[in-house]
Write a protein that holds these residues in place. Sequence first.
Motif, PDB file in Angstrom:
ATOM      1  N   VAL A 115      49.148  32.034  33.755  1.00  0.00           N
ATOM      2  CA  VAL A 115      49.156  32.554  32.400  1.00  0.00           C
ATOM      3  C   VAL A 115      49.406  34.059  32.422  1.00  0.00           C
ATOM      4  O   VAL A 115      49.058  34.739  33.382  1.00  0.00           O
ATOM      5  N   GLU A 116      50.000  34.526  31.372  1.00  0.00           N
ATOM      6  CA  GLU A 116      50.244  35.962  31.242  1.00  0.00           C
ATOM      7  C   GLU A 116      48.916  36.711  31.158  1.00  0.00           C
ATOM      8  O   GLU A 116      47.992  36.291  30.481  1.00  0.00           O
ATOM      9  N   ASP A 117      48.802  37.845  31.835  1.00  0.00           N
ATOM     10  CA  ASP A 117      47.550  38.609  31.858  1.00  0.00           C
ATOM     11  C   ASP A 117      47.800  40.083  31.639  1.00  0.00           C
ATOM     12  O   ASP A 117      48.336  40.760  32.493  1.00  0.00           O
ATOM     13  N   ASN A 118      47.422  40.553  30.461  1.00  0.00           N
ATOM     14  CA  ASN A 118      47.543  41.980  30.201  1.00  0.00           C
ATOM     15  C   ASN A 118      46.194  42.619  29.913  1.00  0.00           C
ATOM     16  O   ASN A 118      46.130  43.750  29.462  1.00  0.00           O
ATOM     17  N   SER A 119      45.133  41.876  30.185  1.00  0.00           N
ATOM     18  CA  SER A 119      43.812  42.356  29.827  1.00  0.00           C
ATOM     19  C   SER A 119      43.324  43.414  30.809  1.00  0.00           C
ATOM     20  O   SER A 119      43.707  43.404  31.967  1.00  0.00           O
ATOM     21  N   PRO A 120      42.512  44.326  30.305  1.00  0.00           N
ATOM     22  CA  PRO A 120      41.897  45.312  31.196  1.00  0.00           C
ATOM     23  C   PRO A 120      40.939  44.607  32.149  1.00  0.00           C
ATOM     24  O   PRO A 120      40.544  43.483  31.900  1.00  0.00           O
ATOM     25  N   PRO A 121      40.567  45.266  33.239  1.00  0.00           N
ATOM     26  CA  PRO A 121      39.763  44.600  34.262  1.00  0.00           C
ATOM     27  C   PRO A 121      38.385  44.222  33.738  1.00  0.00           C
ATOM     28  O   PRO A 121      37.770  44.973  32.995  1.00  0.00           O
ATOM     29  N   SER A 122      37.891  43.063  34.133  1.00  0.00           N
ATOM     30  CA  SER A 122      36.569  42.633  33.713  1.00  0.00           C
ATOM     31  C   SER A 122      35.515  43.267  34.603  1.00  0.00           C
ATOM     32  O   SER A 122      35.808  43.753  35.696  1.00  0.00           O
ATOM     33  N   VAL A 123      34.281  43.234  34.138  1.00  0.00           N
ATOM     34  CA  VAL A 123      33.180  43.735  34.951  1.00  0.00           C
ATOM     35  C   VAL A 123      33.116  42.973  36.273  1.00  0.00           C
ATOM     36  O   VAL A 123      32.990  43.572  37.346  1.00  0.00           O
ATOM     37  N   GLU A 160      35.476  41.475  37.806  1.00  0.00           N
ATOM     38  CA  GLU A 160      36.595  41.867  38.669  1.00  0.00           C
ATOM     39  C   GLU A 160      36.339  43.221  39.313  1.00  0.00           C
ATOM     40  O   GLU A 160      36.623  43.434  40.488  1.00  0.00           O
ATOM     41  N   MET A 161      35.774  44.139  38.512  1.00  0.00           N
ATOM     42  CA  MET A 161      35.515  45.464  39.054  1.00  0.00           C
ATOM     43  C   MET A 161      34.486  45.404  40.174  1.00  0.00           C
ATOM     44  O   MET A 161      34.708  45.924  41.268  1.00  0.00           O
ATOM     45  N   GLU A 184      33.642  42.876  41.850  1.00  0.00           N
ATOM     46  CA  GLU A 184      34.278  42.139  42.944  1.00  0.00           C
ATOM     47  C   GLU A 184      35.177  43.055  43.760  1.00  0.00           C
ATOM     48  O   GLU A 184      35.121  43.082  44.987  1.00  0.00           O
ATOM     49  N   SER A 185      35.983  43.846  43.049  1.00  0.00           N
ATOM     50  CA  SER A 185      36.954  44.679  43.757  1.00  0.00           C
ATOM     51  C   SER A 185      36.267  45.793  44.530  1.00  0.00           C
ATOM     52  O   SER A 185      36.803  46.296  45.505  1.00  0.00           O
TER      53      SER A 185
END
Lengths: 126, 126
Positions: A66-74, A76-77, A79-80
């Motif tokens: 799916v297309e993803d243009n959303s800002p990073p989630s908590v 994800e952050m 996690e990263s």
Amino acid sequence: MKDQRHNAIRELVGHALVASQDELRRKLRRRGFAVTQATLSRDIHELRLSKGPGGYTLSKTAGAAVEDNSPPSVAEMIESFGMRVKQAMNQVVLGTVAGDDTVLVICPDIRRAGEVESRLRTMLES
Amino acid sequence: MKDQRHNAIRELVGHALVASQDELRRKLRRRGFAVTQATLSRDIHELRLSKGPGGYTLSKTAGAAVEDNSPPSVAEMIESFGMRVKQAMNQVVLGTVAGDDTVLVICPDIRRAGEVESRLRTMLES
DNA sequence: GCCCTATGTGAATAAATATACAACAAAAGA
DNA sequence: TCTTTTGTTGTATATTTATTCACATAGGGC
């Protein structure tokens, strides 16, 4: 002619490592199919081949994605940054596993710290 | 930062369609990783990603690509808590304006704190 | 026969990706 | 500390892949 060539391509990429369209072109020519790189680019698209570390391959599953243009989630952050959540008294610690940075959430009291920790965990689970 | 960037790439190609390295570059930038196409070319090679009809994918399994009921974004969270980012020596402070909770990022040194602050700001800008 | 449309292709070129090389920073030794 | 080595990255460029355009051919309807 095109269908035969498609079969030959399937055959080739299944049994040998084909690293580029130009290499594929030369191998096909030895089998009697003389076409240009442009045609092979179109063939590869029609056959839905993938190109990876092992050269061209028949794609196993076509992932919809799916297309993803959303800002990073908590999640994800965190996690990263490779973090884990832990409460200590009135503080919530987001410590890195590798141990470089440490994040501290300082709350007015223990109850509030529990709320924050629980909320962060919920965010991470979702 | 390379390992974290690799994690972010895995995350991105697993959940969204990434059709080119330049698109990947833009999406990574929104997550605080500002690098060039050349670096991504190297990352993709190191991660052994494949490129096919569904964009880039992890070589081993075709990612299921699930529907995205996404968790809150970093920007949303920080915004909702009314926070501002500020570096002080080797620490980055995410302080609430109203003064309830305070978030402290403790880094090994000032340079690293600068990196973290800059990355957080990048996330908030995008 | 002619006209129209589909499809397939190559040549040229645009777009995407890989790489050589230099600069720099971090780590390791002296 | 200074020097050397190793690893990461960007710039510029080479290589590879996709696309645009023109043309050719095959088939159908008239």
